[in-house]
Design an enzyme around this catalytic site. Structure first.
Site, PDB file in Angstrom:
ATOM      1  N   HIS A 169       0.851  -1.193   0.000  1.00 33.25           N
ATOM      2  CA  HIS A 169       0.000   0.000   0.000  1.00 33.25           C
ATOM      3  C   HIS A 169       0.886   1.242   0.000  1.00 33.25           C
ATOM      4  O   HIS A 169       1.938   1.260   0.618  1.00 33.25           O
ATOM      5  CB  HIS A 169      -0.895   0.022   1.254  1.00 33.25           C
ATOM      6  CG  HIS A 169      -2.049   0.947   1.111  1.00 33.25           C
ATOM      7  ND1 HIS A 169      -1.952   2.294   1.361  1.00 33.25           N
ATOM      8  CD2 HIS A 169      -3.320   0.722   0.718  1.00 33.25           C
ATOM      9  CE1 HIS A 169      -3.118   2.868   1.143  1.00 33.25           C
ATOM     10  NE2 HIS A 169      -3.974   1.939   0.751  1.00 33.25           N
TER      11      HIS A 169
ATOM     12  N   ASP B 128      -8.039  -4.979  -0.298  1.00 32.07           N
ATOM     13  CA  ASP B 128      -8.513  -5.826  -1.406  1.00 32.07           C
ATOM     14  C   ASP B 128      -8.195  -7.297  -1.238  1.00 32.07           C
ATOM     15  O   ASP B 128      -8.644  -8.122  -2.036  1.00 32.07           O
ATOM     16  CB  ASP B 128      -7.885  -5.321  -2.718  1.00 32.07           C
ATOM     17  CG  ASP B 128      -8.407  -3.940  -3.077  1.00 32.07           C
ATOM     18  OD1 ASP B 128      -7.589  -3.036  -3.334  1.00 32.07           O
ATOM     19  OD2 ASP B 128      -9.639  -3.762  -3.048  1.00 32.07           O
TER      20      ASP B 128
HETATM   21  C1  SDX Z   1      -6.121   0.305  -3.023  1.00 36.05           C
HETATM   22  O1  SDX Z   1      -4.077   4.670  -1.965  1.00 36.05           O
HETATM   23  C2  SDX Z   1      -5.159   4.131  -1.413  1.00 36.05           C
HETATM   24  O2  SDX Z   1      -5.609   4.541  -0.371  1.00 36.05           O
HETATM   25  C3  SDX Z   1      -5.798   2.994  -2.203  1.00 36.05           C
HETATM   26  C4  SDX Z   1      -6.856   2.160  -1.464  1.00 36.05           C
HETATM   27  C5  SDX Z   1      -8.115   2.945  -1.212  1.00 36.05           C
HETATM   28  O3  SDX Z   1      -8.853   2.581  -0.286  1.00 36.05           O
HETATM   29  O4  SDX Z   1      -8.425   3.846  -2.039  1.00 36.05           O
HETATM   30  O5  SDX Z   1      -6.341   1.706  -0.216  1.00 36.05           O
HETATM   31  C6  SDX Z   1      -7.285   0.937  -2.317  1.00 36.05           C
HETATM   32  O6  SDX Z   1      -5.866   0.657  -4.153  1.00 36.05           O
HETATM   33  C7  SDX Z   1      -5.266  -0.709  -2.283  1.00 36.05           C
HETATM   34  C8  SDX Z   1      -4.042  -1.225  -3.135  1.00 36.05           C
HETATM   35  C9  SDX Z   1      -4.555  -2.303  -4.109  1.00 36.05           C
HETATM   36  N1  SDX Z   1      -3.471  -2.652  -5.047  1.00 36.05           N
HETATM   37  C10 SDX Z   1      -2.866  -3.879  -4.983  1.00 36.05           C
HETATM   38  O7  SDX Z   1      -3.075  -4.730  -4.108  1.00 36.05           O
HETATM   39  C11 SDX Z   1      -1.882  -4.147  -6.123  1.00 36.05           C
HETATM   40  C12 SDX Z   1      -0.593  -4.745  -5.565  1.00 36.05           C
HETATM   41  N2  SDX Z   1       0.116  -3.698  -4.793  1.00 36.05           N
HETATM   42  C13 SDX Z   1       1.101  -2.921  -5.453  1.00 36.05           C
HETATM   43  O8  SDX Z   1       0.998  -2.779  -6.813  1.00 36.05           O
HETATM   44  C14 SDX Z   1       1.619  -1.726  -4.659  1.00 36.05           C
HETATM   45  O9  SDX Z   1       1.855  -2.161  -3.393  1.00 36.05           O
HETATM   46  C15 SDX Z   1       0.773  -0.458  -4.622  1.00 36.05           C
HETATM   47  C16 SDX Z   1       0.427   0.015  -5.992  1.00 36.05           C
HETATM   48  C17 SDX Z   1      -0.452  -0.678  -3.840  1.00 36.05           C
HETATM   49  C18 SDX Z   1       1.622   0.602  -3.923  1.00 36.05           C
HETATM   50  O10 SDX Z   1       2.715   0.841  -4.726  1.00 36.05           O
HETATM   51  P1  SDX Z   1       3.812   1.961  -4.352  1.00 36.05           P
HETATM   52  O11 SDX Z   1       3.460   2.670  -3.101  1.00 36.05           O
HETATM   53  O12 SDX Z   1       4.042   2.788  -5.579  1.00 36.05           O
HETATM   54  O13 SDX Z   1       5.071   1.141  -3.977  1.00 36.05           O
HETATM   55  P2  SDX Z   1       6.132   0.630  -5.018  1.00 36.05           P
HETATM   56  O14 SDX Z   1       5.453   0.116  -6.252  1.00 36.05           O
HETATM   57  O15 SDX Z   1       7.170   1.683  -5.152  1.00 36.05           O
HETATM   58  O16 SDX Z   1       6.721  -0.646  -4.236  1.00 36.05           O
HETATM   59  C19 SDX Z   1       7.794  -0.509  -3.277  1.00 36.05           C
HETATM   60  C20 SDX Z   1       8.550  -1.828  -3.361  1.00 36.05           C
HETATM   61  C21 SDX Z   1       9.000  -2.166  -4.784  1.00 36.05           C
HETATM   62  O17 SDX Z   1      10.119  -3.033  -4.680  1.00 36.05           O
HETATM   63  P3  SDX Z   1      11.633  -2.331  -4.826  1.00 36.05           P
HETATM   64  O18 SDX Z   1      11.627  -1.618  -6.168  1.00 36.05           O
HETATM   65  O19 SDX Z   1      11.740  -1.373  -3.645  1.00 36.05           O
HETATM   66  O20 SDX Z   1      12.571  -3.503  -4.751  1.00 36.05           O
HETATM   67  O21 SDX Z   1       7.675  -2.916  -2.973  1.00 36.05           O
HETATM   68  C22 SDX Z   1       7.486  -3.779  -4.082  1.00 36.05           C
HETATM   69  C23 SDX Z   1       7.870  -3.015  -5.312  1.00 36.05           C
HETATM   70  O22 SDX Z   1       8.289  -3.889  -6.360  1.00 36.05           O
HETATM   71  N3  SDX Z   1       6.052  -4.138  -4.084  1.00 36.05           N
HETATM   72  C24 SDX Z   1       5.581  -5.349  -4.340  1.00 36.05           C
HETATM   73  C25 SDX Z   1       4.194  -5.249  -4.162  1.00 36.05           C
HETATM   74  N4  SDX Z   1       3.876  -3.995  -3.814  1.00 36.05           N
HETATM   75  C26 SDX Z   1       5.034  -3.306  -3.771  1.00 36.05           C
HETATM   76  N5  SDX Z   1       6.192  -6.496  -4.700  1.00 36.05           N
HETATM   77  C27 SDX Z   1       5.378  -7.571  -4.891  1.00 36.05           C
HETATM   78  N6  SDX Z   1       4.042  -7.572  -4.723  1.00 36.05           N
HETATM   79  C28 SDX Z   1       3.414  -6.421  -4.367  1.00 36.05           C
HETATM   80  N7  SDX Z   1       2.102  -6.400  -4.225  1.00 36.05           N
END
Ligand code: SDX
Length: 429
Positions: free
Chosen positions: A308, A365
């Site tokens: 998140h 989710d």
């Molecule tokens: C919602 O913002 C809100 O409030 C949203 C929400 C709401 O109520 O409106 O809460 C609802 O959208 C919840 C999120 C639902 N999305 C998912 O479950 C999709 C999977 N999650 C990711 O795609 C990710 O965690 C996000 C998009 C939710 C957040 O992404 P960020 O904050 O941009 O973080 P990032 O992509 O920079 O990740 C940081 C690190 C990275 O690794 P490094 O480059 O540091 O090595 O964490 C890793 C990412 O690759 N990472 C994941 C991951 N989420 C982050 N690796 C594997 N699986 C994941 N799910």
């Protein structure tokens, strides 16, 4: 050294900017004068990870501590003690309603819960294969054509009229979107029922049978809608605010928010989680393979429902939904191996340094789709249910933006393209 001033030094020049403090002791540097006082210097912050777009009094969340409050009330208390319409009123108007206020609010909403029959012609034009989020966004936008007075709303009274219109009509669009997919006749439900009861009846009533409400399902949906109702400046809410800041109508702003929510990185994740869990089940429950894929930088696969932007601790909503999943499936007598796979995946991830180091926990989710599925809601409708829950939050945020007369949203950029060059005729290229 003042607590209320930030000093920035650029090329030997010092610039001072006021610090503003929120009621929960959050501090922000007010850079409204930055570009003007530095001769054009701006900030840049892809994804706005460090940038506030507004001051808001609606929702407070603390990602480090896993706190979420709507207008100061803890999400845990609201999910347990309030109903969805009460929470909608709270988010939009700032206070929990009295019994009289709630009665009038629902009466005004019911008076607007008929959708112009011509909207059905727009729905008819979609193939059954159309994704419900695309249908819902289109129908929501189309409502403007049938309710033109909802566009130019400068007074609170006119805003209220547009608000009760969409709160009355949106559940009909949600139900029609699902019935279209299932080839069922479009139903209007029964406005003598409560708001959530009527949503369920409109969605599920079979044309040749009485619809019997199951209180377990009613309560579960009511709680899920509350948990999804607002979440400060997330992607879709920021979209609603920026579209609304151009004074496009409320319905057009909401349609934009629905489109943003559709993405699998945002609200679309609840559908993606179920598809991921199904794939793991088909794979013989091999969670380790999917964990490896999620950690592999060369693999675009992510563990959907994990991580998140703000929560670097448990998403409090996920904690409540996980408990509710056990209760609802137990009460309904549903045995779903998907729930066990989800719990196994969560356990493994929370013991894996890749996830622990990055503070990746289950989000809202991760478990919600398991309950939706137990309630008989098709996977492709999960994000539509998220939109139904988020509707009052979007409305509240749009209303706050308009009442505060926020300026039109228009970010700056740093240009990295070609410098000036003379035009060349095609013969000379
Ligand atoms: C919602 O913002 C809100 O409030 C949203 C929400 C709401 O109520 O409106 O809460 C609802 O959208 C919840 C999120 C639902 N999305 C998912 O479950 C999709 C999977 N999650 C990711 O795609 C990710 O965690 C996000 C998009 C939710 C957040 O992404 P960020 O904050 O941009 O973080 P990032 O992509 O920079 O990740 C940081 C690190 C990275 O690794 P490094 O480059 O540091 O090595 O964490 C890793 C990412 O690759 N990472 C994941 C991951 N989420 C982050 N690796 C594997 N699986 C994941 N799910």
């Amino acid at each position: 050294m003042s607590d209320n001033i930030a000093t920035l030094e650029i090329k030997g020049e010092k610039y001072e900017f006021p610090l503003i403090h929120g009621t929960e002791n959050e501090t922000a540097i007010d850079i409204k004068s930055l570009r003007g006082s530095t001769g054009g210097i701006i900030t840049i912050d892809p994804g706005y990870k460090n940038t506030g777009s507004c001051e808001s009094a609606i929702t407070f969340l603390n990602g480090e501590k896993g706190i979420l409050r709507y207008r100061g009330y803890a999400i845990e208390a609201l999910a347990e003690k309030a109903d969805f319409l009460e929470v909608a009123y709270l988010l939009i108007f700032g206070e929990l309603p009295t019994s009289e206020q709630l009665t009038k609010f629902y009466k005004d909403i019911k008076a607007q819960s008929v959708v112009d029959d011509d909207v059905k012609k727009i729905l008819d034009a979609f193939p059954k294969s159309a994704h419900p989020m695309g249908v819902l966004a289109s129908l929501t936008n189309a409502l403007t054509a049938f309710n033109p007075s909802s566009v130019n709303v400068d007074s609170e009274e006119d805003m209220y009229k547009a608000i009760v219109k969409i709160l009355g009509k949106f559940p009909v669009l949600v139900a029609w979107t699902m019935r279209k997919k299932r080839g069922l006749p479009l139903d209007y439900g029964d406005s003598s029922l409560g708001y959530v009861e009527n949503v369920l009846k409109m969605m599920f009533k079979q044309p040749n049978e009485e619809y019997k409400l199951n209180p377990i399902i009613v309560n579960a949906l009511d709680k899920l809608l509350i948990l999804h109702a607002d979440h400060e400046q997330n992607c879709s809410t920021s979209t609603v605010r920026i579209v609304g800041s151009s004074h496009a109508g409320l319905f057009a702003s909401l349609a934009a928010g629905i489109s943003a929510l559709w993405g699998p990185l945002h609200g679309g994740a609840n559908q993606a989680v179920l598809e991921m869990l199904e794939a793991i089940k088909e794979d013989g429950g091999d969670t380790k393979k999917y964990m490896a894929k999620a950690k592999d930088k060369d693999d675009p696969f992510r563990l959907m429902g994990f991580g998140h932007r703000v929560y670097k601790n448990f998403d409090p909503r996920a904690t409540i939904i996980k408990k509710a999943a056990d209760e609802v499936l137990g009460d309904l007598g549903v045995e779903d191996p998907i729930l066990d796979i989800a719990k196994g995946l969560e356990k493994e991830a929370l013991e894996d340094s890749y996830f622990v180091d990055r503070k990746l926990y289950p989000n809202v989710d991760f478990y919600s789709g398991i309950i939706y599925r137990a309630m008989g809601i098709p996977t492709e409708m999960f994000t539509v249910m998220f939109a139904l829950g988020r509707l009052p939050g979007w409305i509240a945020q749009w209303r706050e933006m308009r009442l505060r007369k926020e300026p039109i949203g228009r970010p700056r950029q740093v240009y990295i393209g070609e410098n000036h060059r003379e035009f060349k005729n095609i013969a000379d290229r």
